[in-house]
Design a protein around this motif. Structure first.
Motif, PDB file in Angstrom:
ATOM      1  N   SER B 102      11.178   3.794  -2.029  1.00 10.70           N
ATOM      2  CA  SER B 102      10.994   4.513  -3.302  1.00 10.70           C
ATOM      3  C   SER B 102      12.268   5.234  -3.728  1.00 10.70           C
ATOM      4  N   GLU B 103      13.178   5.538  -2.787  1.00 11.07           N
ATOM      5  CA  GLU B 103      14.416   6.220  -3.175  1.00 11.07           C
ATOM      6  C   GLU B 103      15.330   5.294  -3.964  1.00 11.07           C
ATOM      7  N   GLU B 104      15.021   3.968  -3.926  1.00 12.85           N
ATOM      8  CA  GLU B 104      15.941   3.041  -4.583  1.00 12.85           C
ATOM      9  C   GLU B 104      15.411   2.515  -5.916  1.00 12.85           C
ATOM     10  N   ASN B 105      14.211   1.977  -5.919  1.00 18.11           N
ATOM     11  CA  ASN B 105      13.680   1.446  -7.179  1.00 18.11           C
ATOM     12  C   ASN B 105      12.162   1.246  -7.096  1.00 18.11           C
ATOM     13  N   ALA B 106      11.594   0.759  -8.178  1.00 15.36           N
ATOM     14  CA  ALA B 106      10.143   0.612  -8.287  1.00 15.36           C
ATOM     15  C   ALA B 106       9.616  -0.419  -7.281  1.00 15.36           C
ATOM     16  N   GLU B 107      10.402  -1.457  -7.072  1.00 17.62           N
ATOM     17  CA  GLU B 107      10.034  -2.484  -6.106  1.00 17.62           C
ATOM     18  C   GLU B 107       9.895  -1.884  -4.705  1.00 17.62           C
ATOM     19  N   GLY B 108      10.891  -1.056  -4.368  1.00 14.91           N
ATOM     20  CA  GLY B 108      10.857  -0.367  -3.081  1.00 14.91           C
ATOM     21  C   GLY B 108       9.669   0.561  -2.983  1.00 14.91           C
ATOM     22  N   ALA B 109       9.363   1.221  -4.101  1.00 14.96           N
ATOM     23  CA  ALA B 109       8.225   2.141  -4.110  1.00 14.96           C
ATOM     24  C   ALA B 109       6.925   1.400  -3.823  1.00 14.96           C
ATOM     25  N   ALA B 110       6.827   0.164  -4.341  1.00 16.31           N
ATOM     26  CA  ALA B 110       5.620  -0.634  -4.119  1.00 16.31           C
ATOM     27  C   ALA B 110       5.491  -0.997  -2.636  1.00 16.31           C
ATOM     28  N   LEU B 111       6.621  -1.359  -2.031  1.00 13.65           N
ATOM     29  CA  LEU B 111       6.609  -1.655  -0.586  1.00 13.65           C
ATOM     30  C   LEU B 111       6.128  -0.440   0.191  1.00 13.65           C
ATOM     31  N   GLU B 112       6.671   0.707  -0.192  1.00 18.40           N
ATOM     32  CA  GLU B 112       6.356   1.955   0.503  1.00 18.40           C
ATOM     33  C   GLU B 112       4.872   2.264   0.393  1.00 18.40           C
ATOM     34  N   SER B 113       4.371   2.075  -0.805  1.00 10.28           N
ATOM     35  CA  SER B 113       2.969   2.384  -1.069  1.00 10.28           C
ATOM     36  C   SER B 113       2.046   1.476  -0.231  1.00 10.28           C
ATOM     37  N   ARG B 114       2.426   0.218  -0.092  1.00 11.45           N
ATOM     38  CA  ARG B 114       1.624  -0.709   0.727  1.00 11.45           C
ATOM     39  C   ARG B 114       1.593  -0.253   2.185  1.00 11.45           C
ATOM     40  N   ILE B 115       2.755   0.179   2.650  1.00  9.28           N
ATOM     41  CA  ILE B 115       2.831   0.645   4.044  1.00  9.28           C
ATOM     42  C   ILE B 115       1.927   1.850   4.253  1.00  9.28           C
ATOM     43  N   VAL B 116       2.001   2.810   3.310  1.00  6.85           N
ATOM     44  CA  VAL B 116       1.182   4.022   3.440  1.00  6.85           C
ATOM     45  C   VAL B 116      -0.298   3.656   3.503  1.00  6.85           C
ATOM     46  N   ASP B 117      -0.718   2.740   2.644  1.00  3.42           N
ATOM     47  CA  ASP B 117      -2.126   2.334   2.629  1.00  3.42           C
ATOM     48  C   ASP B 117      -2.540   1.769   3.988  1.00  3.42           C
ATOM     49  N   THR B 118      -1.689   0.908   4.513  1.00  2.00           N
ATOM     50  CA  THR B 118      -2.002   0.305   5.813  1.00  2.00           C
ATOM     51  C   THR B 118      -2.114   1.363   6.901  1.00  2.00           C
ATOM     52  N   VAL B 119      -1.111   2.253   6.946  1.00  2.00           N
ATOM     53  CA  VAL B 119      -1.107   3.276   7.995  1.00  2.00           C
ATOM     54  C   VAL B 119      -2.339   4.178   7.843  1.00  2.00           C
ATOM     55  N   ASN B 120      -2.638   4.560   6.614  1.00  2.00           N
ATOM     56  CA  ASN B 120      -3.813   5.412   6.372  1.00  2.00           C
ATOM     57  C   ASN B 120      -5.104   4.718   6.819  1.00  2.00           C
ATOM     58  N   SER B 121      -5.151   3.415   6.587  1.00  2.00           N
ATOM     59  CA  SER B 121      -6.394   2.681   6.878  1.00  2.00           C
ATOM     60  C   SER B 121      -6.750   2.698   8.359  1.00  2.00           C
ATOM     61  N   VAL B 122      -5.736   2.921   9.213  1.00  2.00           N
ATOM     62  CA  VAL B 122      -6.043   3.010  10.651  1.00  2.00           C
ATOM     63  C   VAL B 122      -5.920   4.439  11.155  1.00  2.00           C
ATOM     64  N   GLY B 123      -5.777   5.380  10.222  1.00  2.00           N
ATOM     65  CA  GLY B 123      -5.641   6.789  10.612  1.00  2.00           C
ATOM     66  C   GLY B 123      -4.362   7.053  11.382  1.00  2.00           C
ATOM     67  N   GLY B 124      -3.325   6.325  11.026  1.00  3.91           N
ATOM     68  CA  GLY B 124      -2.058   6.476  11.748  1.00  3.91           C
ATOM     69  C   GLY B 124      -1.122   7.498  11.110  1.00  3.91           C
ATOM     70  N   ALA B 125       0.014   7.677  11.764  1.00  6.73           N
ATOM     71  CA  ALA B 125       1.042   8.603  11.282  1.00  6.73           C
ATOM     72  C   ALA B 125       2.274   7.811  10.878  1.00  6.73           C
ATOM     73  N   LEU B 126       2.890   8.236   9.779  1.00 14.15           N
ATOM     74  CA  LEU B 126       4.098   7.546   9.296  1.00 14.15           C
ATOM     75  C   LEU B 126       5.200   8.554   9.025  1.00 14.15           C
ATOM     76  N   ILE B 127       6.328   8.352   9.674  1.00 10.36           N
ATOM     77  CA  ILE B 127       7.521   9.167   9.408  1.00 10.36           C
ATOM     78  C   ILE B 127       8.527   8.270   8.701  1.00 10.36           C
ATOM     79  N   GLY B 128       9.051   8.746   7.593  1.00 10.07           N
ATOM     80  CA  GLY B 128      10.006   7.973   6.796  1.00 10.07           C
ATOM     81  C   GLY B 128       9.304   7.352   5.609  1.00 10.07           C
ATOM     82  N   PRO B 129       9.790   6.237   5.102  1.00  9.05           N
ATOM     83  CA  PRO B 129      11.021   5.538   5.504  1.00  9.05           C
ATOM     84  C   PRO B 129      12.269   6.305   5.068  1.00  9.05           C
ATOM     85  N   ASN B 130      13.449   5.678   5.351  1.00  5.25           N
ATOM     86  CA  ASN B 130      14.721   6.246   4.926  1.00  5.25           C
ATOM     87  C   ASN B 130      14.995   7.549   5.662  1.00  5.25           C
ATOM     88  N   CYS B 131      14.962   7.485   7.006  1.00  3.97           N
ATOM     89  CA  CYS B 131      15.173   8.705   7.793  1.00  3.97           C
ATOM     90  C   CYS B 131      15.946   8.372   9.051  1.00  3.97           C
TER      91      CYS B 131
END
Lengths: 687, 687
Positions: B102-131
């Motif tokens: 998401s720090e780069e462009n809308a395409e990146g933001a979409a990738l990020e959003s997909r990751i968050v959904d996946t991690v949330n769906s298993v009750g996981g923790a996510l640090i980053g991206p871009n860290c």
């Protein structure tokens, strides 16, 4: 007086030199041997014939002729040794490391005084006693370590405290600061900070001399000398930063237990430094940071570009510079776009110029060229470049050094990594470069340097006053507060406008007085205590007819024997004060009146004499300056006239130094000018 | 939500692990191997079967079950990898180092959003991206070096910027600061600074948890959460310091180009930190210094003893502490004399306690014992001890460590030498001790820590207001400025006293109104434009008779159709304002009126709601506070009533968040209370 024998002796003797390098006499010899000294070296030690491989004489009397002596023997033996050296051995430079002199007791003071007499009698130079010694590019005459890198273009450090000199060197070394000379003046028995500065001024050679001087002082013994030579050096192109500690009440007590001298008034010090153009620092780290800034070309404007490979430090630096009154101009347009195209995707050039963690040395070079060439709005460049430890950054730091060689605009390197890039930093420092570890400490220091004004001119243009009249009044005055007529006389002679007033007990006199004073005016009964209650005050009197009518009415009022007339004034209350400060001459203060002095302490001080220009700068630094300009529909104060009045008072106290303190409080200021309404002057003639 | 798999995983896979340690995927693996990680370690790398001696799988699908995944692959590959790990491999913790989201462009933001959904769906923790990753005492999950010393009692660092976290660690390491955990939250896609803090709060264990937290943030996404958990942690005995950068206008622009988020209003941040009890720092060096101070016991009072072997630094530290509002009490009397007798000739104990360059470790021990035991006036001790390089100082630094172990009073070690005592400093730090290189930077930081107040209570006592009436008025109001009757209604409902006034066109009404308002009062004609010119204003009306007479007279004046009556008020102008601040709720501001706001900007801000106590603290921090107390014979303002009015306004805006901004300007304050004379309220209902 400092001489060539002290700076560059052909021979040095360490009196009290020993093999034990845990003692000053052993350590200073070790440092001399470890250093670059090319002259002859001797030791005096009563017990042995050789010390650390150097020939040792059993007695001072046995020595050959020698330029410079470093003494590390008990205080009581020093006077005799100095006597023999000065009178028989042609020694003209003395560095006395030993303690136990005037800093300890009266007996020690007597020893010190005998030494000074001896040294003076041969026209020699004396550093100390009670100091860590002297460092020049020719020899390491200190008993402490570390010895910093010595470089004729490095910093000249003069310190009233030996340990502090040592710690300042250490702080400087950690930023790559090199030193040209270090003088630890100890008790300043003959040569103090001021005398060393005088020498650096008088011997200044634009081709060869270092241009950066650092001072550490706790009490300023000779403010006038400091002012003269500091401003002179700065006018010659030098830059000076100084710590003057002991400014707080508790700090003054601490300083006095340290050096035995009461700290100078901090307001006076502040005023002196401002007049001289000295950057005032509060601590060693700040002093070393400012010294580092001084090693780069001076900024020609306050617009900074920030170049970075990491966002956070750039944001913090932007805050620091911006809060410090500097600008980080937004960069845009064709040139900015061209630059952006040469950087990796995701970079930004709006300023800060962020070329990302993946940014290369080559890109840095391109950015620096653009800042130098394409962006006229940029006066200086701060480059932040650390390392996450993935690969070495030698190429980046080399690029910085290369660009610094040709750039007209200063490039300041901020290296936020240390642990992982020690080698790179060392290589950079070995090229003679200074660097800054913390972006915020750097930013604060840069803003401070930028806001330090140039020294005042050597011969400022001062307002003309009636010297003869001032001297006549002062010469006749006794100690204590002056009478109203004397005050009026002095103000008139100094050219300070004051509220006109007078008293009349005859109607015709009253009318004449009114004409003299001018309308509108105020009339008050003289006699009754509660003037208002007996209807004895009339404001805004605008014509003769009213004057006559009110005079007749007022004289009928019980207890009234005369009528006072005064100019009807209106305006903003301002004040001007002056105070004689020991050794410093007079401080002149100005500000708005009332709560602005009493509650908000919004006062600026300058050292007399003040030109109108300098007075104006003081006025502009007031927090309440906007009120003087006029705010919320209010009229404001004639700034030029206010400044002129401040300058006139500063000339008055120069001509009449017997004035111990004085206050014009208030003066009423409006667009037309400032007029003194009430004044108090106290004389204290010195014996 | 942060989980055990993130903090202490049984297994970690580095997706994108490589042999090239100049790349993040190679370096993070190297750091894991070099560290203390005791669990199973895997790599996913499509090209090889072993990386740095660790088994590598060609595909994520081939992995066994694994708690934690560190991703160092191109952004576009991340969502699929996360999907497989989360759904098939039981992975509950994800650290994504890669950039390009998401720090780069809308395409990146979409990738990020997909990751968050996946991690949330298993009750996981996510640090980053871009860290840069995560450090705990269990594993080194960052791709950067240096890795600081890890210690469960060290510092927890949470940073919105990866490089800045790295540079803060470096600055801390140079003072001996150890770390318990480091979270670089990058884009904060799922877990931001606030969530990490929430976890540290909710999992806080008084026996085991670190008590020091450091934050670096550029924009505060969830102020309420930050406030809640920071104050909760501090109430549990933790100490928190934070840098919130981007506060200046230029800094805000810089921050927004760095993180894409607009910086929060700096006034709001200041208010939030004060309410929470967070020490606000401006730079890395200051943050590391405050962290160092936090590693020692808290001061119980503001009286410091300064123990030194060198005068200069002690004077500078005295100035810094004293200018920072701390005390350096003079020590005298029998105990002081007893102490002096045990030191070398020439020492002083008046405070600073100067035991000279020749002072020994044993003497230091005696001094520290005396400070701990004999001098009740002393709350804490700063010890300055460097070295001129004559002999090692291990014994001195050992003595410091020993005394620290038993002393109740904090002992802060200041080591002004570095180059020559590296070994001694290292040995001291290896004992887990923190030290301070610069006395002035230390002194400034200590004063800042001392002046940071405790957090406000979790459930402050708030003044009662008429909620129903407030809601009724607000619910009926449209957007824009409220009408006078609505304002009066709100002020009355909030319990704010206001100037009483009314209009009458009949004599009897006028008399009744006068009785209601109370005497003295002001009467003004209603109708004529220039009221004064037609003699249509009467002040100080004190009785019914005058009301009747003036009413009759006024009604005769041309154009007059009614008479207005108002309370005759006098007092000092003060003001109260409120402003809705995005995400922060309402800021409530107070100060003196007129030039104090407009020229001197002397305003304090607090975050609503404010208790009377908190409002009173704000008032006491005003530069013009003395005027509120009463000065120069003027009456001053009833402080308790002023504070109550501030608190009442803060409650009003809490109940009526539709209020976008409001001003009571001026209120007139005197010893009796404060009365609103003029008010403006603007409503902006959010959609």
């Amino acid at each position: 007086m400092i001489n060539e024998q002290l700076l560059n002796p052909s021979g040095i003797v360490v009196v009290g030199g020993s093999d034990d390098i845990q003692k000053p006499g052993g350590k200073v010899l070790r440092n001399l041997l470890d250093g670059d000294f090319k002259g002859r070296l001797y030791v005096v030690n009563p017990k042995v014939d050789e010390v650390q491989g150097v020939k040792s004489y059993r007695k001072v009397d046995d020595l050959p002729q020698v330029d410079c002596a470093i003494l590390a023997i008990a205080a009581k033996y020093c006077p005799d040794a100095v006597e023999v050296l000065a009178k028989q051995k042609g020694t003209k430079a003395f560095i006395i490391l030993s303690a136990g002199f005037s800093e300890e007791n009266a007996e020690g003071a007597a020893l010190e005084s005998r030494i000074v007499d001896t040294v003076n009698s041969v026209g020699g130079a004396l550093i100390g006693p009670n100091c860590i010694g002297v460092l020049t590019t020719h020899y390491n005459g200190v008993f402490t370590t570390p010895i910093p890198a010595l470089d004729p273009r490095g910093v000249d450090l003069i310190s009233g405290s030996g340990a502090t000199a040592l710690f300042i060197m250490d702080a400087g070394m950690q930023k790559g600061v090199k030193f040209s000379s270090v003088f630890s003046v100890g008790n300043s028995a003959q040569l103090g900070v001021e005398e060393v500065l005088e020498y650096l001024d008088e011997s200044f050679d634009p081709e060869k001399s270092s241009r950066v001087k650092l001072l550490y002082v706790e009490s300023i013994a000779k403010p006038e000398k400091l002012l003269k030579h500091a401003s002179s050096l700065i006018r010659k192109g030098c830059r000076i930063a100084a710590i003057k500690s002991g400014g707080s009440a508790a700090g003054s007590r601490a300083a006095s237990s340290h050096t035995g001298a009461l700290a100078s008034s901090d307001v006076a010090v502040e005023a002196l430094f401002r007049k001289a153009g000295i950057v005032r620092c509060n601590g060693r780290d700040e002093l070393a940071t400012v010294a580092g800034i001084f090693m780069y070309p001076p900024l020609q404007g306050k617009n900074m570009a920030i170049v970075t490979h990491a966002g956070g430090p750039a944001v913090m630096l932007t805050d620091a510079l911006s809060n410090g009154g500097m600008e980080i101009p937004h960069l845009e347009g064709e040139k900015a776009l061209q630059l952006l195209e040469q950087l990796f995707n995701g970079s930004s050039v709006g300023n800060p110029i962020d070329f990302l963690a993946t940014g290369t040395a080559e890109q840095l070079g391109i950015i620096l060229d653009a800042c130098e060439r394409d962006f006229d709005a940029v006066d200086g460049i701060a480059v932040i470049f650390g390392s996450p430890g993935l690969f070495p950054v030698f190429d980046v730091y080399d690029m910085l050094d290369r660009k610094m060689k040709t750039a007209r605009k200063p490039i300041f390197p901020i290296f936020p990594s240390y642990t992982i890039v020690k080698e790179e930093i060392k290589a950079f420092a070995d090229k003679g470069r200074v660097y800054f570890p913390d972006e915020v400490l750097f930013g604060n220091a840069l803003a401070k340097v930028w806001h330090t004004a140039a020294p005042q001119p050597e011969n400022p243009v001062l307002p003309a006053v009636n010297v003869q009249k001032i001297r006549a009044i002062i010469d006749q005055a006794g100690n204590g507060y002056l009478a109203p007529e004397q005050i009026h006389g002095l103000l008139d002679a100094a050219g300070i406008e004051r509220a006109k007033e007078g008293v009349a007990d005859q109607e015709e006199d009253c009318v004449r007085l009114a004409t003299e004073i001018g309308y509108p005016l105020v009339m008050k009964v003289v006699g009754p205590v509660h003037k208002s209650e007996v209807n004895g005050v009339v404001l805004h009197v605008k014509d003769e007819q009213t004057v006559r009518r009110e005079f007749r009415r007022m004289m009928q009022i019980k207890d009234t024997y005369a009528v006072m007339l005064a100019q009807q004034l209106s305006g903003t209350e301002v004040f001007i004060g002056a105070k004689r400060e020991q050794k410093f001459g007079h401080m002149v203060l100005c500000g708005l009146g009332g709560i602005f002095i009493e509650v908000l302490k919004d006062v600026k001080a300058g050292l007399a004499p003040l030109s109108c220009t300098e007075a104006r700068e003081m006025i502009r630094q007031l927090k309440s300056y906007k009120i003087i300009q006029g705010v919320r529909g209010q009229e404001g104060v004639n700034e030029a006239k206010f400044a002129e009045a401040v300058a006139r008072i500063s000339v008055l106290v120069k001509i009449a130094p017997e004035i111990f303190e004085m206050d014009l409080n208030p003066l009423l200021g409006n667009k037309a000018g400032v007029v003194a309404v009430d004044a108090r002057i106290r004389i204290e003639k010195e014996n």
